[in-house]
Design an enzyme around this catalytic site. Structure first.
Site, PDB file in Angstrom:
ATOM      1  N   CYS A   2      -0.519   5.318   5.007  1.00 19.24           N
ATOM      2  CA  CYS A   2       0.432   6.252   5.623  1.00 19.24           C
ATOM      3  C   CYS A   2       1.786   5.591   5.865  1.00 19.24           C
ATOM      4  O   CYS A   2       1.886   4.378   6.028  1.00 19.24           O
ATOM      5  CB  CYS A   2      -0.099   6.715   6.968  1.00 19.24           C
ATOM      6  SG  CYS A   2      -1.756   7.376   6.871  1.00 19.24           S
ATOM      7  N   TRP A  74      -2.150   9.249   3.978  1.00 18.57           N
ATOM      8  CA  TRP A  74      -3.159   8.832   2.991  1.00 18.57           C
ATOM      9  C   TRP A  74      -4.491   9.062   3.689  1.00 18.57           C
ATOM     10  O   TRP A  74      -4.821   8.374   4.655  1.00 18.57           O
ATOM     11  CB  TRP A  74      -2.932   7.360   2.651  1.00 18.57           C
ATOM     12  CG  TRP A  74      -3.726   6.845   1.500  1.00 18.57           C
ATOM     13  CD1 TRP A  74      -3.444   6.999   0.171  1.00 18.57           C
ATOM     14  CD2 TRP A  74      -4.920   6.045   1.559  1.00 18.57           C
ATOM     15  NE1 TRP A  74      -4.393   6.354  -0.583  1.00 18.57           N
ATOM     16  CE2 TRP A  74      -5.306   5.763   0.231  1.00 18.57           C
ATOM     17  CE3 TRP A  74      -5.700   5.543   2.597  1.00 18.57           C
ATOM     18  CZ2 TRP A  74      -6.421   5.004  -0.089  1.00 18.57           C
ATOM     19  CZ3 TRP A  74      -6.817   4.800   2.283  1.00 18.57           C
ATOM     20  CH2 TRP A  74      -7.169   4.531   0.949  1.00 18.57           C
ATOM     21  N   ASN A  98      -0.360   6.050  11.913  1.00 16.57           N
ATOM     22  CA  ASN A  98      -0.844   5.285  10.765  1.00 16.57           C
ATOM     23  C   ASN A  98      -1.951   4.377  11.291  1.00 16.57           C
ATOM     24  O   ASN A  98      -1.760   3.708  12.298  1.00 16.57           O
ATOM     25  CB  ASN A  98       0.338   4.463  10.208  1.00 16.57           C
ATOM     26  CG  ASN A  98      -0.072   3.567   9.058  1.00 16.57           C
ATOM     27  OD1 ASN A  98      -1.196   3.642   8.572  1.00 16.57           O
ATOM     28  ND2 ASN A  98       0.851   2.733   8.623  1.00 16.57           N
ATOM     29  N   GLY A  99      -3.114   4.369  10.636  1.00 17.87           N
ATOM     30  CA  GLY A  99      -4.210   3.513  11.086  1.00 17.87           C
ATOM     31  C   GLY A  99      -5.473   4.328  11.306  1.00 17.87           C
ATOM     32  O   GLY A  99      -5.579   5.467  10.855  1.00 17.87           O
ATOM     33  N   LYS A 486      -4.629  -4.774 -14.004  1.00 20.86           N
ATOM     34  CA  LYS A 486      -3.364  -4.058 -14.206  1.00 20.86           C
ATOM     35  C   LYS A 486      -3.593  -2.827 -15.072  1.00 20.86           C
ATOM     36  O   LYS A 486      -3.117  -1.746 -14.780  1.00 20.86           O
ATOM     37  CB  LYS A 486      -2.408  -5.020 -14.905  1.00 20.86           C
ATOM     38  CG  LYS A 486      -1.020  -5.187 -14.506  1.00 20.86           C
ATOM     39  CD  LYS A 486      -0.591  -5.686 -13.188  1.00 20.86           C
ATOM     40  CE  LYS A 486      -1.308  -5.261 -11.963  1.00 20.86           C
ATOM     41  NZ  LYS A 486      -1.114  -6.104 -10.831  1.00 20.86           N
ATOM     42  N   GLU A 489      -5.733  -0.063 -13.212  1.00 17.62           N
ATOM     43  CA  GLU A 489      -5.157   0.613 -12.040  1.00 17.62           C
ATOM     44  C   GLU A 489      -4.040   1.579 -12.406  1.00 17.62           C
ATOM     45  O   GLU A 489      -3.833   2.568 -11.725  1.00 17.62           O
ATOM     46  CB  GLU A 489      -4.708  -0.373 -10.956  1.00 17.62           C
ATOM     47  CG  GLU A 489      -3.464  -1.152 -11.229  1.00 17.62           C
ATOM     48  CD  GLU A 489      -3.058  -2.035 -10.045  1.00 17.62           C
ATOM     49  OE1 GLU A 489      -3.264  -1.653  -8.893  1.00 17.62           O
ATOM     50  OE2 GLU A 489      -2.524  -3.137 -10.306  1.00 17.62           O
ATOM     51  N   HIS A 505     -23.124 -13.973 -22.568  1.00 19.23           N
ATOM     52  CA  HIS A 505     -24.204 -13.689 -21.605  1.00 19.23           C
ATOM     53  C   HIS A 505     -24.244 -12.227 -21.201  1.00 19.23           C
ATOM     54  O   HIS A 505     -24.856 -11.886 -20.188  1.00 19.23           O
ATOM     55  CB  HIS A 505     -24.053 -14.586 -20.379  1.00 19.23           C
ATOM     56  CG  HIS A 505     -24.134 -16.047 -20.691  1.00 19.23           C
ATOM     57  ND1 HIS A 505     -25.313 -16.657 -21.049  1.00 19.23           N
ATOM     58  CD2 HIS A 505     -23.172 -17.002 -20.756  1.00 19.23           C
ATOM     59  CE1 HIS A 505     -25.082 -17.943 -21.298  1.00 19.23           C
ATOM     60  NE2 HIS A 505     -23.780 -18.172 -21.133  1.00 19.23           N
TER      61      HIS A 505
HETATM   62  O1  M6R Z   1      -0.369  -6.858  -0.074  1.00 17.61           O
HETATM   63  P1  M6R Z   1      -1.495  -7.651  -0.665  1.00 17.61           P
HETATM   64  O2  M6R Z   1      -1.002  -8.703  -1.622  1.00 17.61           O
HETATM   65  O3  M6R Z   1      -2.394  -8.260   0.374  1.00 17.61           O
HETATM   66  O4  M6R Z   1      -2.356  -6.615  -1.500  1.00 17.61           O
HETATM   67  C1  M6R Z   1      -3.578  -6.974  -2.079  1.00 17.61           C
HETATM   68  C2  M6R Z   1      -4.052  -5.933  -3.052  1.00 17.61           C
HETATM   69  O5  M6R Z   1      -4.227  -4.703  -2.416  1.00 17.61           O
HETATM   70  C3  M6R Z   1      -3.075  -5.761  -4.225  1.00 17.61           C
HETATM   71  O6  M6R Z   1      -2.819  -6.953  -4.878  1.00 17.61           O
HETATM   72  C4  M6R Z   1      -3.632  -4.725  -5.237  1.00 17.61           C
HETATM   73  O7  M6R Z   1      -4.761  -5.256  -5.880  1.00 17.61           O
HETATM   74  C5  M6R Z   1      -2.550  -4.332  -6.243  1.00 17.61           C
HETATM   75  N1  M6R Z   1      -2.509  -2.907  -6.392  1.00 17.61           N
HETATM   76  C6  M6R Z   1      -2.752  -4.895  -7.592  1.00 17.61           C
HETATM   77  O8  M6R Z   1      -1.741  -4.565  -8.477  1.00 17.61           O
END
Ligand code: M6R
Length: 609
Positions: A2, A74, A98-99, A486, A489, A505
């Site tokens: 959020c 969110w 938020n939270g 990458k 996602e 394996h």
């Molecule tokens: O803000 P952070 O680096 O702690 O975030 C960690 C992950 O949420 C972040 O790297 C996520 O995997 C990305 N979307 C990858 O591109």
């Protein structure tokens, strides 16, 4: 996650709030809303989906007034719907949050018993009803909010307004980011700096367990007991244009191209070739502690964890200390073996990732020394650490981490050399060569960015594949994991990263003529082994995209496509192998027409478990 914005001043609030929310879109959201107070009434407008829907609704129903709060939601409790979208009102009180309120069921039940009627499924709505109850009992907005917070368990950043006091916004923060922006006759509130940059660079970061009261004359900061807090006003050096796309189609593409600049900023003032040493301005470990480190535990999530795996290779190589890399979400729920001779390294772009923060606290409670590699200044993880290495990547808006990853790897490089020098495991000459190579690295990465058009052609060729496999060894194994993450996602194509030696394996069973396999095969100590793995793929008719050191043509006959890489020290290969994989994911996603910067279901800063 959020996003919260707030404004009190002399200009129309709705437009300012909407623009602010646009700057927070990257955090991920599924609905949005605004509440603006004017002449003793508050009007709320909410909509499901993108902010454009809210902007449309605003055209049909303008909100007038110079005080307001806004929110992108969110979903955590209750599906994305207009009723569940924030703000939530009860009587005179309006709240955005938020939270997660962990004890919301008990609080809701108690409020319902006292006659409050809830209109949403959210945990947030307890705030509006409970604060209203206290205002009805005669408390001020500030006092009412404080009293309610005393009974709330969980994480929150909230902004609250009330028509009973239409000249202020009350805010509070516990484990979700909140920042106050200051300007002449105006105060702003936001979950992140980019939402403020178009108005002001003067900001105050709120810390855990703090409240603030914002008026047109300024702000008051206090703890939950009401005791005043003095905090330095920070001047943000990021320019608004650093948070813009600057002519690129997506933030992700812009951020890929920013990597050489970001790397220069990570290195700035930290490398001394003359002394063959690294200066880390916010690392304060004593020499005795460094010499006594028995173990390094690196903990992080997602891409940051992949940077951690690269860091493991580097630190073990340079400082000869055993390094474990633990996913933060696993570490925090184990009974980890960590003690005073452990150096715990948290890696996080946002510095707000809930699992990483919780893992850090777990390690701290067990006596470990905490060092963080963070991008966002003064973030929760940064503040909870004994030592810090800021990556200085600048704001990263695209959900897919690119320049943050690159600078995390670079910061871990610096840490590896720093530890190695102090433990006597990095000789002067070898250190100087490594540092010289690091100084030249941004230029090498710049050169590697030249592969964009070639990778675009490959994206056209492979964009309809159902699955992808990425293979790497040694320092490039984490890059295989990162390349696959990458791709999945942002393009929603299933992809797996594997240590190439493990392929036989299991995953080898997947290989047929429909499976593109990206093989990271630069010259180095693993080269012969990875060539054998590549041959195993080809023997099963897999389509091989090989990344090789420039001038090496020996794999031409065994590969369907070849991408060349400039020669660099083996320890630095991840910086060049990463680039084509970022482009491949980006171009495939763009060709498929996905939402590259805000992929479905993902959030930039994951502040819930
Ligand atoms: O803000 P952070 O680096 O702690 O975030 C960690 C992950 O949420 C972040 O790297 C996520 O995997 C990305 N979307 C990858 O591109």
């Amino acid at each position: 996650m959020c996003g919260i914005v707030g404004y009190i001043g002399h200009r129309p609030a709705a437009e300012i709030l909407l623009r602010g929310l646009e700057r927070l879109e990257y955090r991920g959201y599924d609905s949005a809303g605004l509440a603006v107070t004017d002449a003793g009434t508050t009007e709320v407008l909410r909509s499901v989906g993108k902010l454009s829907a809210l902007a449309e609704a605003l055209k049909g129903h303008p909100l007038t007034g110079t005080l307001g709060i806004g929110h992108t939601r969110w979903a955590t409790h209750g599906r994305p719907s207009e009723e569940n979208a924030h703000p939530h009102s009860a009587g005179p009180v309006t709240v955005v949050h938020n939270g997660i309120v962990e004890n919301h069921l008990a609080l809701r039940e108690a409020l319902e018993k006292r006659g409050h009627v809830f209109r949403s499924e959210t945990d947030t709505e307890i705030f509006s009803h409970a604060i209203r109850e206290q205002i009805d009992a005669g408390l001020s907005l500030l006092e009412a909010t404080r009293k309610v917070l005393a009974g709330v368990e969980g994480s929150y950043a909230i902004a609250v307004t009330s028509t009973t006091e239409p000249d202020r916004i009350v805010a509070a923060k516990n484990a979700s980011p909140l920042i106050i922006g200051l300007a002449e006759g105006e105060c702003y509130l936001a979950s992140d700096v980019p939402a403020l940059l178009q108005h002001t660079r003067r900001v105050v970061f709120m810390f855990e367990g703090e409240m603030a009261e914002l008026t047109r004359d300024g702000y008051r900061l206090m703890n939950l007991a009401g005791e005043p807090i003095e905090r330095e006003v920070k001047q943000i050096t990021w320019t608004p244009s650093q948070a813009e796309k600057s002519g690129h189609k997506h933030f992700m593409l812009k951020e890929i191209y920013e990597q050489p600049r970001a790397m220069v900023d990570t290195l700035r003032g930290r490398v001394s070739l003359e002394h063959a040493d690294v200066h880390l301005e916010d690392v304060h470990m004593t020499e005795a502690f460094v010499k006594g480190i028995e173990r390094v535990v690196i903990s992080a999530c997602g891409t940051a964890a992949h940077a951690g795996l690269v860091g493991k290779n580097l630190i073990e190589g340079a400082a000869r200390i055993p390094v474990e890399v633990d996913l933060a979400s696993e570490f925090r729920y184990r009974d980890p073996v960590v003690g005073p001779n452990t150096l715990f390294v948290a890696v996080s772009q946002s510095g707000e990732t809930a699992d990483t923060l919780a893992a850090l606290r777990e390690a701290k409670a067990r006596g470990a020394r905490i060092l963080s590699v963070c991008n966002v200044i003064d973030s929760s993880i940064a503040r909870a650490s004994d030592d810090l290495i800021y990556t200085h990547a600048g704001p990263e808006i695209g959900v897919a981490s690119t320049k943050a990853f690159m600078t995390q790897m670079l910061a871990l490089q610096l840490l590896a050399v720093w530890l190695g020098r102090r433990r006597g495991t990095m000789p002067f000459e070898a250190t100087r060569d490594r540092l010289q190579a690091l100084v030249e690295l941004p230029g090498v990465v710049e050169q590697q960015l030249g592969c964009a058009q070639q990778v675009l052609a490959l994206a056209h060729k492979y964009m309809n594949a159902r699955d992808f496999l990425y293979l790497g060894r040694g320092v490039n194994f984490p890059i295989a994991l990162e390349g696959a993450l990458k791709l999945k996602e942002i393009s929603y194509i299933h992809a797996e990263g594997y240590a190439a030696g493990e392929m036989k394996h299991g995953p080898i069973a997947l290989i047929d003529e429909a499976m593109p396999v990206v093989v990271l095969a630069p010259q180095g100590s693993h080269y012969d082994k990875i060539v054998s793995n590549l041959q195993q793929v080809k023997a099963r008719l897999g389509q091989v995209i090989a990344l090789v050191t420039e001038g090496n043509h020996s794999l031409d006959g065994m590969s369907d496509d070849i991408i060349e890489l400039p020669p660099v020290l083996e320890a630095l290969q991840p910086f060049v192998t990463t680039i084509p994989l970022q482009f491949l994911a980006y171009y495939i996603a763009d060709l498929k027409g996905t939402d590259v910067d805000q992929p479905r279901n993902l959030a930039k800063s994951v502040t819930v478990e």
